[in-house]
Design a protein around this motif. Sequence first.
Motif, PDB file in Angstrom:
ATOM      1  N   VAL A 202       0.845  -1.193   0.000  1.00 35.06           N
ATOM      2  CA  VAL A 202       0.000   0.000   0.000  1.00 35.06           C
ATOM      3  C   VAL A 202       0.881   1.244   0.000  1.00 35.06           C
ATOM      4  O   VAL A 202       1.762   1.407   0.843  1.00 35.06           O
ATOM      5  N   THR A 203       0.607   2.108  -0.934  1.00 33.64           N
ATOM      6  CA  THR A 203       1.251   3.423  -0.979  1.00 33.64           C
ATOM      7  C   THR A 203       0.152   4.487  -0.981  1.00 33.64           C
ATOM      8  O   THR A 203      -1.024   4.176  -1.156  1.00 33.64           O
ATOM      9  N   ILE A 204       0.560   5.722  -0.781  1.00 33.85           N
ATOM     10  CA  ILE A 204      -0.421   6.808  -0.768  1.00 33.85           C
ATOM     11  C   ILE A 204      -1.139   6.876  -2.110  1.00 33.85           C
ATOM     12  O   ILE A 204      -2.367   7.039  -2.167  1.00 33.85           O
ATOM     13  N   GLU A 205      -0.395   6.707  -3.172  1.00 36.23           N
ATOM     14  CA  GLU A 205      -0.978   6.825  -4.499  1.00 36.23           C
ATOM     15  C   GLU A 205      -2.009   5.737  -4.763  1.00 36.23           C
ATOM     16  O   GLU A 205      -3.145   6.021  -5.172  1.00 36.23           O
ATOM     17  N   ASN A 206      -1.616   4.454  -4.537  1.00 37.37           N
ATOM     18  CA  ASN A 206      -2.580   3.409  -4.863  1.00 37.37           C
ATOM     19  C   ASN A 206      -3.737   3.349  -3.868  1.00 37.37           C
ATOM     20  O   ASN A 206      -4.829   2.897  -4.189  1.00 37.37           O
ATOM     21  N   PHE A 207      -3.511   3.825  -2.594  1.00 36.10           N
ATOM     22  CA  PHE A 207      -4.617   3.880  -1.641  1.00 36.10           C
ATOM     23  C   PHE A 207      -5.658   4.912  -2.078  1.00 36.10           C
ATOM     24  O   PHE A 207      -6.864   4.653  -2.039  1.00 36.10           O
ATOM     25  N   LEU A 208      -5.183   6.111  -2.462  1.00 34.70           N
ATOM     26  CA  LEU A 208      -6.113   7.149  -2.911  1.00 34.70           C
ATOM     27  C   LEU A 208      -6.870   6.703  -4.149  1.00 34.70           C
ATOM     28  O   LEU A 208      -8.065   6.981  -4.303  1.00 34.70           O
ATOM     29  N   SER A 209      -6.186   6.003  -5.029  1.00 36.01           N
ATOM     30  CA  SER A 209      -6.840   5.506  -6.231  1.00 36.01           C
ATOM     31  C   SER A 209      -7.921   4.488  -5.862  1.00 36.01           C
ATOM     32  O   SER A 209      -9.031   4.508  -6.395  1.00 36.01           O
ATOM     33  N   LYS A 211      -9.467   4.235  -2.940  1.00 37.13           N
ATOM     34  CA  LYS A 211     -10.538   4.892  -2.185  1.00 37.13           C
ATOM     35  C   LYS A 211     -11.495   5.616  -3.124  1.00 37.13           C
ATOM     36  O   LYS A 211     -12.722   5.601  -2.930  1.00 37.13           O
ATOM     37  N   ALA A 212     -10.968   6.285  -4.118  1.00 35.07           N
ATOM     38  CA  ALA A 212     -11.820   6.990  -5.071  1.00 35.07           C
ATOM     39  C   ALA A 212     -12.737   6.000  -5.796  1.00 35.07           C
ATOM     40  O   ALA A 212     -13.938   6.249  -5.974  1.00 35.07           O
ATOM     41  N   ALA A 216     -16.879   5.731  -5.243  1.00 36.11           N
ATOM     42  CA  ALA A 216     -17.756   5.801  -6.412  1.00 36.11           C
ATOM     43  C   ALA A 216     -18.705   4.601  -6.441  1.00 36.11           C
ATOM     44  O   ALA A 216     -19.904   4.745  -6.713  1.00 36.11           O
ATOM     45  N   GLU A 217     -18.152   3.410  -6.149  1.00 34.86           N
ATOM     46  CA  GLU A 217     -18.998   2.212  -6.124  1.00 34.86           C
ATOM     47  C   GLU A 217     -20.027   2.295  -5.003  1.00 34.86           C
ATOM     48  O   GLU A 217     -21.187   1.907  -5.179  1.00 34.86           O
TER      49      GLU A 217
END
Length: 299
Positions: A202-209, A211-212, A216-217
């Motif tokens: 888990v990185t900040i980038e893939n976590f934010l991706s 979560k978004a 949405a789902e």
Amino acid sequence: MTDYGEEQRNELEALESIYPDSFTVQLCCEDVKGMSEEGFESVINWKEVAELLPTLTGASASQGWSEAQAFLRGSAAIPGVLSENPPSFTITVTSEAGENDETVQTTLKFTYSEKYPDEAPLYEIFSQENLEDSDVSDILKLLALQAEENLGMVMIFTLVTAVQEKLNEIVDQIKTRREEEKKQKEKEAEEAEKQLFHGTPVTIENFLSWKAKFDAELLEIKKKRMKEEEQAGKNKLSGKQLFETDHNLDTSDIQFLEDAGNNVEVDESLFQEMDDLELEDDEDDPDYNPADPESDLTD
């Protein structure tokens, strides 16, 4: 004055002794009895020449070996055979067996130049097995280097020995390359297995991706649910609407009471053994005070 022919003949005899199973002389003959006028090139070893020459020349069987020697050396016994066409011969070189008994092999073709050994012989890769194009190129470079270093000396044995060592190196390289490929495959399999158990870091980038996408789902699910509830609410009747649409509801409770009547049946057997129950009488308690509800709680 150097007798190049003598040196070449002596070397041919030595090579035939050193490589009895892989040494072959190539003869280009135009005037041999019984052969076509167009000429031919055939591969014959020393023993075969001794057996075939009596038939070709009319020599007796006892003269076969001496005639064969004369034939190969280009002597006057058969004029014009090797004297005008420098002798060519092949030597097949095979590597030592590798890990899985695999070998590499090449057949070297040499042709004496007129002033060999003061001049380098002509050479080529006549055939090969299990060699890459790069290997063939390396062998030719090796032959050129060895020929340059050994000018002035008979060198065929030296050239063949160098090629033999090169072939052994190639087998070792094949073994090393296969071991590296095996290790690489094992490493890739291990990494793939780790991915199955550990997942993606888990990185900040893939976590934010993630979560978004998740939000949405989730929003889509909420919208769908609200729409379903709204649709269900529209189809639900109020109490007034129920009574207006179903007049049986007006008399259903009354009818139930009328059907039941005022008769209530009591099972007296349930109360026949009341005297056997140990019930405390609050009036028998000296501490009982009817004005104090909590007096019966103290002992």
